[in-house]
Enzyme design. Sequence first.
Site, PDB file in Angstrom:
ATOM      1  N   ARG A  28      30.405  38.349  28.038  1.00 12.35           N
ATOM      2  CA  ARG A  28      31.475  39.349  28.127  1.00 12.35           C
ATOM      3  C   ARG A  28      31.655  39.805  29.572  1.00 12.35           C
ATOM      4  O   ARG A  28      30.670  40.043  30.284  1.00 12.35           O
ATOM      5  CB  ARG A  28      31.143  40.572  27.260  1.00 12.35           C
ATOM      6  N   HIS A  99      34.967  29.767  36.782  1.00 10.34           N
ATOM      7  CA  HIS A  99      34.877  30.380  35.456  1.00 10.34           C
ATOM      8  C   HIS A  99      36.251  30.441  34.809  1.00 10.34           C
ATOM      9  O   HIS A  99      37.266  30.608  35.472  1.00 10.34           O
ATOM     10  CB  HIS A  99      34.272  31.790  35.530  1.00 10.34           C
TER      11      HIS A  99
HETATM   12  P1  5GP Z   1      37.772  36.345  39.088  1.00  9.40           P
HETATM   13  O1  5GP Z   1      38.698  37.353  39.703  1.00  9.40           O
HETATM   14  O2  5GP Z   1      36.789  35.791  40.084  1.00  9.40           O
HETATM   15  O3  5GP Z   1      38.518  35.283  38.338  1.00  9.40           O
HETATM   16  O4  5GP Z   1      36.972  37.125  37.988  1.00  9.40           O
HETATM   17  C1  5GP Z   1      35.673  37.564  38.139  1.00  9.40           C
HETATM   18  C2  5GP Z   1      35.347  38.381  36.903  1.00  9.40           C
HETATM   19  O5  5GP Z   1      33.942  38.557  36.852  1.00  9.40           O
HETATM   20  C3  5GP Z   1      35.960  39.777  36.913  1.00  9.40           C
HETATM   21  O6  5GP Z   1      36.769  39.925  35.746  1.00  9.40           O
HETATM   22  C4  5GP Z   1      34.754  40.718  36.913  1.00  9.40           C
HETATM   23  O7  5GP Z   1      34.958  41.866  36.125  1.00  9.40           O
HETATM   24  C5  5GP Z   1      33.659  39.829  36.369  1.00  9.40           C
HETATM   25  N1  5GP Z   1      32.322  40.152  36.850  1.00  9.40           N
HETATM   26  C6  5GP Z   1      31.967  40.321  38.158  1.00  9.40           C
HETATM   27  N2  5GP Z   1      30.634  40.563  38.245  1.00  9.40           N
HETATM   28  C7  5GP Z   1      30.157  40.524  36.970  1.00  9.40           C
HETATM   29  C8  5GP Z   1      28.849  40.703  36.424  1.00  9.40           C
HETATM   30  O8  5GP Z   1      27.858  40.939  37.125  1.00  9.40           O
HETATM   31  N3  5GP Z   1      28.727  40.591  35.071  1.00  9.40           N
HETATM   32  C9  5GP Z   1      29.798  40.334  34.264  1.00  9.40           C
HETATM   33  N4  5GP Z   1      29.552  40.244  32.958  1.00  9.40           N
HETATM   34  N5  5GP Z   1      31.044  40.159  34.752  1.00  9.40           N
HETATM   35  C10 5GP Z   1      31.227  40.265  36.093  1.00  9.40           C
END
Ligand code: 5GP
Length: 115
Positions: A28, A99
């Site tokens: 999550r 991701h």
């Molecule tokens: P991006 O913008 O790189 O596509 O999305 C990164 C996502 O990772 C964001 O939605 C953020 O909330 C999530 N995220 C960042 N650090 C952590 C973490 O330590 N644990 C979890 N579960 N999610 C994280």
Amino acid sequence: MSTIFSKIVNGESHADIVYQDDRVTAFRDINPQAPVHILIIPNKEIPTVNDVTEADEQMLGHLFTVAKIVAEQENVDESGYRLLINCNRDANQEVFHLHMHLFGGQALGPMLMRR
Ligand code: 5GP
């Protein structure tokens, strides 16, 4: 250098893991943008889509199989969900460990913000 997501895969950092196997982990999002917001990641650290190679194809295809399984688990398979991958600055990529976001649990609206 290892990302926070690699630490989650290895069990060094906590996350609410909803699926894990030898290739992929799903957990999550810490800051959910929808009632269901799951991150599905390869266990192998690939920084961005730009770093994908042909050797990764089978493993990355498995992300979709896991997305399907997680959507069923979260009961959004019939109502619908969105899969999204950000790459680099213009897409606001924050974590440089490739991701796939899975969003669901409500009507998600148009794909991009209207200008
Ligand atoms: P991006 O913008 O790189 O596509 O999305 C990164 C996502 O990772 C964001 O939605 C953020 O909330 C999530 N995220 C960042 N650090 C952590 C973490 O330590 N644990 C979890 N579960 N999610 C994280």
